[in-house]
Design a protein around this motif. Structure first.
Motif, PDB file in Angstrom:
ATOM      1  N   THR A  46      41.043  76.784  37.388  1.00  0.00           N
ATOM      2  CA  THR A  46      40.335  75.786  38.656  1.00  0.00           C
ATOM      3  C   THR A  46      39.876  74.956  37.809  1.00  0.00           C
ATOM      4  O   THR A  46      39.062  75.500  36.695  1.00  0.00           O
ATOM      5  N   PRO A  47      39.051  74.034  37.970  1.00  0.00           N
ATOM      6  CA  PRO A  47      38.863  73.263  37.060  1.00  0.00           C
ATOM      7  C   PRO A  47      37.441  73.317  37.465  1.00  0.00           C
ATOM      8  O   PRO A  47      36.537  74.342  38.359  1.00  0.00           O
ATOM      9  N   ARG A  48      36.206  73.392  36.207  1.00  0.00           N
ATOM     10  CA  ARG A  48      35.065  73.333  35.856  1.00  0.00           C
ATOM     11  C   ARG A  48      34.165  72.787  37.315  1.00  0.00           C
ATOM     12  O   ARG A  48      34.445  71.580  37.656  1.00  0.00           O
ATOM     13  N   ASN A  49      33.304  72.787  37.135  1.00  0.00           N
ATOM     14  CA  ASN A  49      32.408  72.421  38.445  1.00  0.00           C
ATOM     15  C   ASN A  49      31.845  70.874  38.251  1.00  0.00           C
ATOM     16  O   ASN A  49      32.374  69.826  38.512  1.00  0.00           O
ATOM     17  N   GLU A  50      31.847  70.858  37.062  1.00  0.00           N
ATOM     18  CA  GLU A  50      31.587  69.615  36.287  1.00  0.00           C
ATOM     19  C   GLU A  50      32.531  68.095  36.275  1.00  0.00           C
ATOM     20  O   GLU A  50      32.300  67.368  35.650  1.00  0.00           O
ATOM     21  N   GLN A  51      33.997  69.401  36.164  1.00  0.00           N
ATOM     22  CA  GLN A  51      35.259  68.608  35.892  1.00  0.00           C
ATOM     23  C   GLN A  51      35.679  67.983  36.968  1.00  0.00           C
ATOM     24  O   GLN A  51      35.171  67.078  37.643  1.00  0.00           O
ATOM     25  N   SER A  52      35.011  68.177  38.294  1.00  0.00           N
ATOM     26  CA  SER A  52      35.487  68.291  39.432  1.00  0.00           C
ATOM     27  C   SER A  52      34.455  67.513  39.925  1.00  0.00           C
ATOM     28  O   SER A  52      34.741  65.843  40.706  1.00  0.00           O
ATOM     29  N   ILE A  53      33.167  67.196  39.813  1.00  0.00           N
ATOM     30  CA  ILE A  53      32.031  66.379  39.907  1.00  0.00           C
ATOM     31  C   ILE A  53      32.701  65.055  38.239  1.00  0.00           C
ATOM     32  O   ILE A  53      32.818  63.814  39.626  1.00  0.00           O
ATOM     33  N   ALA A  54      32.473  65.193  38.069  1.00  0.00           N
ATOM     34  CA  ALA A  54      33.545  63.673  36.966  1.00  0.00           C
ATOM     35  C   ALA A  54      34.921  63.375  37.885  1.00  0.00           C
ATOM     36  O   ALA A  54      34.829  61.933  37.312  1.00  0.00           O
ATOM     37  N   TYR A  55      35.781  64.046  38.476  1.00  0.00           N
ATOM     38  CA  TYR A  55      36.763  63.862  39.428  1.00  0.00           C
ATOM     39  C   TYR A  55      36.500  62.722  40.128  1.00  0.00           C
ATOM     40  O   TYR A  55      36.403  61.413  40.940  1.00  0.00           O
ATOM     41  N   LEU A  56      35.360  63.625  40.875  1.00  0.00           N
ATOM     42  CA  LEU A  56      34.467  62.114  42.048  1.00  0.00           C
ATOM     43  C   LEU A  56      34.365  61.234  42.201  1.00  0.00           C
ATOM     44  O   LEU A  56      34.362  60.363  42.162  1.00  0.00           O
ATOM     45  N   VAL A  57      33.015  60.888  40.292  1.00  0.00           N
ATOM     46  CA  VAL A  57      32.971  59.740  39.738  1.00  0.00           C
ATOM     47  C   VAL A  57      33.641  59.359  38.896  1.00  0.00           C
ATOM     48  O   VAL A  57      33.536  57.928  39.898  1.00  0.00           O
ATOM     49  N   ARG A  58      34.472  58.639  38.460  1.00  0.00           N
ATOM     50  CA  ARG A  58      35.817  58.954  38.219  1.00  0.00           C
ATOM     51  C   ARG A  58      36.602  57.690  39.150  1.00  0.00           C
ATOM     52  O   ARG A  58      36.358  57.302  39.601  1.00  0.00           O
ATOM     53  N   ASN A  59      36.457  58.535  40.655  1.00  0.00           N
ATOM     54  CA  ASN A  59      37.673  58.236  41.908  1.00  0.00           C
ATOM     55  C   ASN A  59      36.825  56.862  42.264  1.00  0.00           C
ATOM     56  O   ASN A  59      37.195  56.051  43.052  1.00  0.00           O
ATOM     57  N   ASP A  60      35.089  57.203  42.548  1.00  0.00           N
ATOM     58  CA  ASP A  60      34.879  55.899  43.143  1.00  0.00           C
ATOM     59  C   ASP A  60      34.595  55.057  42.426  1.00  0.00           C
ATOM     60  O   ASP A  60      34.341  53.991  43.043  1.00  0.00           O
ATOM     61  N   ILE A  61      34.063  54.865  41.481  1.00  0.00           N
ATOM     62  CA  ILE A  61      34.707  54.102  40.390  1.00  0.00           C
ATOM     63  C   ILE A  61      35.775  53.144  40.589  1.00  0.00           C
ATOM     64  O   ILE A  61      35.760  52.547  40.656  1.00  0.00           O
ATOM     65  N   LEU A  62      37.048  53.793  40.084  1.00  0.00           N
ATOM     66  CA  LEU A  62      38.071  53.031  40.385  1.00  0.00           C
ATOM     67  C   LEU A  62      38.591  52.516  42.185  1.00  0.00           C
ATOM     68  O   LEU A  62      38.592  51.543  42.183  1.00  0.00           O
ATOM     69  N   ASN A  63      37.640  53.021  43.016  1.00  0.00           N
ATOM     70  CA  ASN A  63      37.770  52.501  44.464  1.00  0.00           C
ATOM     71  C   ASN A  63      37.355  51.254  44.250  1.00  0.00           C
ATOM     72  O   ASN A  63      37.216  50.672  45.040  1.00  0.00           O
TER      73      ASN A  63
END
Length: 107
Positions: free
Chosen positions: A27-44
Protein backbone atom coordinates in the motif's frame (compact mmCIF):
# COMPACT_ATOMS: atom_id res chain seq x y z
CA UNK A 1 7.62 11.20 -18.91
CA UNK A 2 10.35 12.40 -16.52
CA UNK A 3 7.69 13.74 -14.18
CA UNK A 4 6.00 10.35 -14.03
CA UNK A 5 9.29 8.49 -13.61
CA UNK A 6 10.21 10.64 -10.63
CA UNK A 7 6.75 10.40 -9.10
CA UNK A 8 6.78 6.61 -9.30
CA UNK A 9 9.97 6.45 -7.22
CA UNK A 10 9.65 9.58 -5.12
CA UNK A 11 10.16 7.97 -1.71
CA UNK A 12 12.14 4.83 -2.45
CA UNK A 13 15.58 4.38 -3.97
CA UNK A 14 14.90 0.68 -4.59
CA UNK A 15 12.75 0.53 -7.77
CA UNK A 16 11.31 -2.88 -6.86
CA UNK A 17 10.04 -1.53 -3.56
CA UNK A 18 8.93 1.78 -5.09
CA UNK A 19 6.76 0.10 -7.68
CA UNK A 20 5.65 -2.94 -5.66
CA UNK A 21 2.26 -1.47 -4.80
CA UNK A 22 1.54 -0.87 -8.50
CA UNK A 23 1.40 -4.65 -8.89
CA UNK A 24 -0.63 -5.05 -5.70
CA UNK A 25 2.36 -5.84 -3.49
CA UNK A 26 2.06 -3.02 -0.95
CA UNK A 27 0.00 0.00 0.00
CA UNK A 28 1.39 3.45 -0.86
CA UNK A 29 2.30 5.75 1.99
CA UNK A 30 0.13 8.81 2.64
CA UNK A 31 2.80 11.10 1.17
CA UNK A 32 2.86 9.03 -2.02
CA UNK A 33 -0.91 9.19 -2.36
CA UNK A 34 -0.85 12.96 -1.95
CA UNK A 35 2.00 13.25 -4.49
CA UNK A 36 -0.01 11.22 -7.02
CA UNK A 37 -3.09 13.38 -6.49
CA UNK A 38 -1.09 16.59 -6.91
CA UNK A 39 0.70 15.18 -9.96
CA UNK A 40 -2.61 14.16 -11.55
CA UNK A 41 -4.04 17.63 -10.91
CA UNK A 42 -1.01 19.20 -12.60
CA UNK A 43 -1.36 16.89 -15.59
CA UNK A 44 -5.11 17.59 -15.84
CA UNK A 45 -4.49 21.33 -15.81
CA UNK A 46 -1.73 20.94 -18.40
CA UNK A 47 -4.11 19.04 -20.66
CA UNK A 48 -6.73 21.76 -20.21
CA UNK A 49 -4.13 24.44 -20.92
CA UNK A 50 -3.13 22.70 -24.15
CA UNK A 51 -6.77 22.48 -25.24
CA UNK A 52 -7.33 26.14 -24.34
CA UNK A 53 -4.30 27.26 -26.35
CA UNK A 54 -5.54 25.28 -29.36
CA UNK A 55 -9.00 26.81 -28.97
CA UNK A 56 -7.63 30.36 -28.72
CA UNK A 57 -5.45 29.86 -31.79
CA UNK A 58 -8.48 28.61 -33.70
CA UNK A 59 -10.53 31.60 -32.54
CA UNK A 60 -7.79 34.05 -33.48
CA UNK A 61 -7.40 32.45 -36.91
CA UNK A 62 -11.15 32.72 -37.50
CA UNK A 63 -10.92 36.48 -37.02
CA UNK A 64 -12.17 36.77 -33.44
CA UNK A 65 -11.13 40.24 -32.30
CA UNK A 66 -11.48 39.78 -28.53
CA UNK A 67 -10.09 36.57 -27.08
CA UNK A 68 -11.13 35.48 -23.58
CA UNK A 69 -7.94 34.42 -21.80
CA UNK A 70 -9.16 33.98 -18.22
CA UNK A 71 -9.14 30.18 -18.45
CA UNK A 72 -5.69 30.20 -20.03
CA UNK A 73 -4.23 32.09 -17.06
CA UNK A 74 -6.23 30.06 -14.54
CA UNK A 75 -4.81 26.77 -15.86
CA UNK A 76 -1.32 28.28 -15.83
CA UNK A 77 -1.71 29.41 -12.20
CA UNK A 78 -3.04 25.98 -11.22
CA UNK A 79 -0.02 24.29 -12.81
CA UNK A 80 2.41 26.64 -11.09
CA UNK A 81 0.75 26.19 -7.71
CA UNK A 82 0.58 22.44 -8.24
CA UNK A 83 4.33 22.27 -8.82
CA UNK A 84 4.91 24.30 -5.66
CA UNK A 85 2.75 21.83 -3.72
CA UNK A 86 4.39 18.84 -5.36
CA UNK A 87 7.93 20.02 -4.71
CA UNK A 88 7.04 20.68 -1.07
CA UNK A 89 6.49 16.90 -0.76
CA UNK A 90 9.91 15.98 -2.13
CA UNK A 91 12.38 14.97 0.56
CA UNK A 92 15.15 17.60 0.96
CA UNK A 93 17.87 15.07 0.08
CA UNK A 94 16.15 14.41 -3.27
CA UNK A 95 15.99 18.12 -4.04
CA UNK A 96 19.67 18.52 -3.19
CA UNK A 97 20.58 15.56 -5.42
CA UNK A 98 18.63 17.12 -8.31
CA UNK A 99 20.29 20.49 -7.76
CA UNK A 100 23.70 18.82 -7.77
CA UNK A 101 22.89 17.14 -11.09
CA UNK A 102 21.93 20.53 -12.54
CA UNK A 103 25.14 22.11 -11.26
CA UNK A 104 27.19 19.30 -12.80
CA UNK A 105 25.47 19.67 -16.19
CA UNK A 106 26.28 23.40 -16.27
CA UNK A 107 30.00 22.69 -15.92
Amino acid sequence: RSFNMFADNIYYSDPDRANAYLAGGATPRNEQSIAYLVRNDILNNLESLQAEVSYLIKERNSGEAKLETDDLFEYSRNISKGFENYLALVPPAEIEAAMEMIRMEKN
